[in-house]
Scaffold this motif. Structure first.
Motif, PDB file in Angstrom:
ATOM      1  N   VAL A 124      56.966 145.282  38.292  1.00 30.38           N
ATOM      2  CA  VAL A 124      55.608 144.745  38.229  1.00 30.38           C
ATOM      3  C   VAL A 124      55.435 143.775  39.397  1.00 30.38           C
ATOM      4  O   VAL A 124      56.209 142.819  39.535  1.00 30.38           O
ATOM      5  CB  VAL A 124      55.334 144.004  36.908  1.00 30.38           C
ATOM      6  CG1 VAL A 124      53.870 143.555  36.869  1.00 30.38           C
ATOM      7  CG2 VAL A 124      55.648 144.883  35.709  1.00 30.38           C
ATOM      8  N   ASN A 125      54.451 144.038  40.231  1.00 33.46           N
ATOM      9  CA  ASN A 125      54.120 143.158  41.341  1.00 33.46           C
ATOM     10  C   ASN A 125      52.871 142.362  40.977  1.00 33.46           C
ATOM     11  O   ASN A 125      51.835 142.945  40.649  1.00 33.46           O
ATOM     12  CB  ASN A 125      53.863 143.971  42.609  1.00 33.46           C
ATOM     13  CG  ASN A 125      55.077 144.749  43.053  1.00 33.46           C
ATOM     14  OD1 ASN A 125      56.201 144.263  42.953  1.00 33.46           O
ATOM     15  ND2 ASN A 125      54.881 145.966  43.554  1.00 33.46           N
ATOM     16  N   VAL A 126      52.975 141.053  41.024  1.00 33.22           N
ATOM     17  CA  VAL A 126      51.840 140.218  40.642  1.00 33.22           C
ATOM     18  C   VAL A 126      50.866 140.119  41.813  1.00 33.22           C
ATOM     19  O   VAL A 126      51.179 139.551  42.859  1.00 33.22           O
ATOM     20  CB  VAL A 126      52.312 138.826  40.186  1.00 33.22           C
ATOM     21  CG1 VAL A 126      51.107 137.954  39.827  1.00 33.22           C
ATOM     22  CG2 VAL A 126      53.248 138.951  38.984  1.00 33.22           C
ATOM     23  N   GLY A 127      49.699 140.713  41.616  1.00 32.32           N
ATOM     24  CA  GLY A 127      48.665 140.699  42.639  1.00 32.32           C
ATOM     25  C   GLY A 127      47.640 139.624  42.364  1.00 32.32           C
ATOM     26  O   GLY A 127      47.951 138.552  41.835  1.00 32.32           O
ATOM     27  N   SER A 128      46.387 139.921  42.700  1.00 33.63           N
ATOM     28  CA  SER A 128      45.305 138.966  42.488  1.00 33.63           C
ATOM     29  C   SER A 128      43.983 139.663  42.736  1.00 33.63           C
ATOM     30  O   SER A 128      43.881 140.554  43.586  1.00 33.63           O
ATOM     31  CB  SER A 128      45.438 137.772  43.444  1.00 33.63           C
ATOM     32  OG  SER A 128      44.280 136.965  43.412  1.00 33.63           O
ATOM     33  N   GLY A 129      42.956 139.215  42.004  1.00 31.81           N
ATOM     34  CA  GLY A 129      41.617 139.718  42.291  1.00 31.81           C
ATOM     35  C   GLY A 129      41.183 139.402  43.711  1.00 31.81           C
ATOM     36  O   GLY A 129      40.354 140.104  44.289  1.00 31.81           O
ATOM     37  N   LEU A 130      41.789 138.356  44.286  1.00 32.73           N
ATOM     38  CA  LEU A 130      41.465 138.008  45.669  1.00 32.73           C
ATOM     39  C   LEU A 130      41.986 139.043  46.665  1.00 32.73           C
ATOM     40  O   LEU A 130      41.635 138.996  47.844  1.00 32.73           O
ATOM     41  CB  LEU A 130      42.039 136.629  46.015  1.00 32.73           C
ATOM     42  CG  LEU A 130      41.239 135.446  45.451  1.00 32.73           C
ATOM     43  CD1 LEU A 130      42.083 134.193  45.433  1.00 32.73           C
ATOM     44  CD2 LEU A 130      39.983 135.224  46.292  1.00 32.73           C
ATOM     45  N   GLY A 131      42.800 139.965  46.195  1.00 28.44           N
ATOM     46  CA  GLY A 131      43.273 141.039  47.058  1.00 28.44           C
ATOM     47  C   GLY A 131      42.566 142.349  46.797  1.00 28.44           C
ATOM     48  O   GLY A 131      42.972 143.386  47.312  1.00 28.44           O
ATOM     49  N   LEU A 136      36.157 140.807  45.540  1.00 33.87           N
ATOM     50  CA  LEU A 136      35.760 139.849  46.574  1.00 33.87           C
ATOM     51  C   LEU A 136      34.271 139.942  46.909  1.00 33.87           C
ATOM     52  O   LEU A 136      33.656 138.955  47.341  1.00 33.87           O
ATOM     53  CB  LEU A 136      36.577 140.095  47.848  1.00 33.87           C
ATOM     54  CG  LEU A 136      38.061 139.735  47.802  1.00 33.87           C
ATOM     55  CD1 LEU A 136      38.751 140.205  49.071  1.00 33.87           C
ATOM     56  CD2 LEU A 136      38.248 138.233  47.618  1.00 33.87           C
ATOM     57  N   LEU A 137      33.681 141.110  46.700  1.00 36.89           N
ATOM     58  CA  LEU A 137      32.279 141.332  47.048  1.00 36.89           C
ATOM     59  C   LEU A 137      31.326 141.183  45.861  1.00 36.89           C
ATOM     60  O   LEU A 137      30.112 141.304  46.030  1.00 36.89           O
ATOM     61  CB  LEU A 137      32.120 142.733  47.648  1.00 36.89           C
ATOM     62  CG  LEU A 137      32.771 142.948  49.015  1.00 36.89           C
ATOM     63  CD1 LEU A 137      32.807 144.427  49.366  1.00 36.89           C
ATOM     64  CD2 LEU A 137      32.031 142.163  50.090  1.00 36.89           C
ATOM     65  N   ASP A 138      31.866 140.890  44.694  1.00 36.56           N
ATOM     66  CA  ASP A 138      31.049 140.786  43.485  1.00 36.56           C
ATOM     67  C   ASP A 138      30.752 139.319  43.175  1.00 36.56           C
ATOM     68  O   ASP A 138      31.640 138.573  42.773  1.00 36.56           O
ATOM     69  CB  ASP A 138      31.801 141.418  42.314  1.00 36.56           C
ATOM     70  CG  ASP A 138      31.022 141.371  41.010  1.00 36.56           C
ATOM     71  OD1 ASP A 138      29.882 140.850  41.013  1.00 36.56           O
ATOM     72  OD2 ASP A 138      31.555 141.857  39.994  1.00 36.56           O
ATOM     73  N   PRO A 139      29.484 138.886  43.334  1.00 37.45           N
ATOM     74  CA  PRO A 139      29.149 137.473  43.083  1.00 37.45           C
ATOM     75  C   PRO A 139      29.447 137.019  41.659  1.00 37.45           C
ATOM     76  O   PRO A 139      29.558 135.816  41.391  1.00 37.45           O
ATOM     77  CB  PRO A 139      27.650 137.418  43.375  1.00 37.45           C
ATOM     78  CG  PRO A 139      27.381 138.568  44.273  1.00 37.45           C
ATOM     79  CD  PRO A 139      28.320 139.644  43.831  1.00 37.45           C
ATOM     80  N   GLU A 140      29.585 137.958  40.736  1.00 38.79           N
ATOM     81  CA  GLU A 140      29.867 137.610  39.341  1.00 38.79           C
ATOM     82  C   GLU A 140      31.361 137.463  39.062  1.00 38.79           C
ATOM     83  O   GLU A 140      31.756 137.048  37.979  1.00 38.79           O
ATOM     84  CB  GLU A 140      29.282 138.683  38.403  1.00 38.79           C
ATOM     85  CG  GLU A 140      27.784 138.872  38.533  1.00 38.79           C
ATOM     86  CD  GLU A 140      27.029 137.592  38.222  1.00 38.79           C
ATOM     87  OE1 GLU A 140      27.380 136.918  37.224  1.00 38.79           O
ATOM     88  OE2 GLU A 140      26.093 137.265  38.980  1.00 38.79           O
ATOM     89  N   ASP A 141      32.172 137.814  40.053  1.00 34.78           N
ATOM     90  CA  ASP A 141      33.629 137.745  39.880  1.00 34.78           C
ATOM     91  C   ASP A 141      34.152 136.417  40.412  1.00 34.78           C
ATOM     92  O   ASP A 141      33.686 135.917  41.439  1.00 34.78           O
ATOM     93  CB  ASP A 141      34.285 138.919  40.619  1.00 34.78           C
ATOM     94  CG  ASP A 141      35.735 139.116  40.221  1.00 34.78           C
ATOM     95  OD1 ASP A 141      36.580 138.290  40.616  1.00 34.78           O
ATOM     96  OD2 ASP A 141      36.029 140.105  39.520  1.00 34.78           O
ATOM     97  N   HIS A 145      34.417 133.709  45.150  1.00 35.94           N
ATOM     98  CA  HIS A 145      34.301 132.342  45.661  1.00 35.94           C
ATOM     99  C   HIS A 145      35.522 131.896  46.456  1.00 35.94           C
ATOM    100  O   HIS A 145      35.575 130.748  46.917  1.00 35.94           O
ATOM    101  CB  HIS A 145      34.043 131.387  44.500  1.00 35.94           C
ATOM    102  CG  HIS A 145      32.849 131.775  43.687  1.00 35.94           C
ATOM    103  ND1 HIS A 145      31.557 131.589  44.129  1.00 35.94           N
ATOM    104  CD2 HIS A 145      32.748 132.399  42.484  1.00 35.94           C
ATOM    105  CE1 HIS A 145      30.707 132.048  43.236  1.00 35.94           C
ATOM    106  NE2 HIS A 145      31.402 132.545  42.218  1.00 35.94           N
ATOM    107  N   GLY A 146      36.505 132.772  46.640  1.00 34.30           N
ATOM    108  CA  GLY A 146      37.668 132.444  47.449  1.00 34.30           C
ATOM    109  C   GLY A 146      37.505 132.972  48.869  1.00 34.30           C
ATOM    110  O   GLY A 146      37.211 134.148  49.074  1.00 34.30           O
ATOM    111  N   TYR A 147      37.675 132.101  49.858  1.00 37.56           N
ATOM    112  CA  TYR A 147      37.429 132.483  51.249  1.00 37.56           C
ATOM    113  C   TYR A 147      38.685 132.500  52.118  1.00 37.56           C
ATOM    114  O   TYR A 147      38.610 132.867  53.285  1.00 37.56           O
ATOM    115  CB  TYR A 147      36.398 131.537  51.869  1.00 37.56           C
ATOM    116  CG  TYR A 147      34.990 131.794  51.371  1.00 37.56           C
ATOM    117  CD1 TYR A 147      34.123 132.616  52.074  1.00 37.56           C
ATOM    118  CD2 TYR A 147      34.542 131.240  50.179  1.00 37.56           C
ATOM    119  CE1 TYR A 147      32.830 132.877  51.612  1.00 37.56           C
ATOM    120  CE2 TYR A 147      33.267 131.489  49.701  1.00 37.56           C
ATOM    121  CZ  TYR A 147      32.419 132.298  50.418  1.00 37.56           C
ATOM    122  OH  TYR A 147      31.148 132.559  49.962  1.00 37.56           O
TER     123      TYR A 147
END
Length: 226
Positions: A124-131, A136-141, A145-147
């Motif tokens: 299991v590789n721990v990723g992120s929604g920031l990847g 990244l393109l969904d204003p509701e996610d 907000h991470g730049y």
């Protein structure tokens, strides 16, 4: 008994992952750069081992100390030294990838001989929604907000390398998890999820049987479609 190695297991998500897998009956080796920080893991019943994912000798020695290996959790990660384009340079990218991407490859490659001997090998590789570009393109996610560039791009690489490892090793269950916006040291504990919620996907993927999915990306709500 299932033998599991969790990298970056001295605190936060890694420590909670270790706790939950011990409760599930696993023998957990808790990898950490400094064994002096291992009291919490030891208190849970984990076996602390020195493991710096950026150091090949450290990785090799840690893997050599294991009696076997069934589950590898590549959890160790850093935000990196750059938060804006004003402080972004190649060295910031390199430092972040050294831990978040090259570290996974370094540990996984060293661990493969042991994993191939297991009757049910799991990574299991721990990723992120920031990847994940869609997040990244969904204003509701939360990830919108991470730049920061290095962290996001390193986690995108984690998702891609997970897919490629799964394709190359069809006999293993190899997946990536998205902890979600969890309160940890990485975000100064600003996340709205607990570490238990943040490890739901990682733990579920770690407990997969031989008929489980592979090459997928999961949050605590389930599979995230690419």
């Amino acid at each position: 008994m299932t033998t599991t190695l969790v990298t970056g297991a001295n605190k936060s998500l890694g420590l909670e992952t270790a706790r939950r897998l011990i409760a599930a009956g696993h023998t957990v080796y808790a990898g950490m750069r400094d064994l002096a920080s291992g009291s919490a893991a030891h208190g849970l019943g984990a076996i602390p081992i020195q493991l710096d994912v950026t150091d090949q000798d450290s990785v090799d020695n840690a893997i050599a100390s294991l009696p076997g290996l069934d589950v590898l959790i590549n959890n160790a990660g850093i935000v990196g030294p750059s938060w804006t384009l004003d402080d972004l340079d190649v060295e910031a990218m390199r430092a972040t990838f050294e831990t978040n991407v090259f570290g996974i490859v370094r540990v996984t490659q060293a661990a493969l001989p042991l994993l191939k001997r297991s009757s049910n090998p799991v990574i299991v590789n721990v990723g992120s929604g920031l990847g994940f570009p869609r997040a990244l393109l969904d204003p509701e996610d939360d990830s919108f907000h991470g730049y920061m560039v290095p962290y996001a791009s390193s986690k995108a690489a984690v998702i891609a390398l997970t897919v490629q490892y799964a394709k190359n090793l069809p006999g293993m269950r190899i997946n990536a998890s998205d902890p979600g916006y969890t309160a940890t040291d990485l975000n100064s504990h600003n996340g709205h999820q607990t570490v238990t919620e943040g490890t739901d996907a990682t733990v579920a993927l770690a407990l997969l049987g031989p008929d489980g999915p592979t090459g997928e990306y999961h949050s605590r709500q389930g599979r995230i479609a690419y």
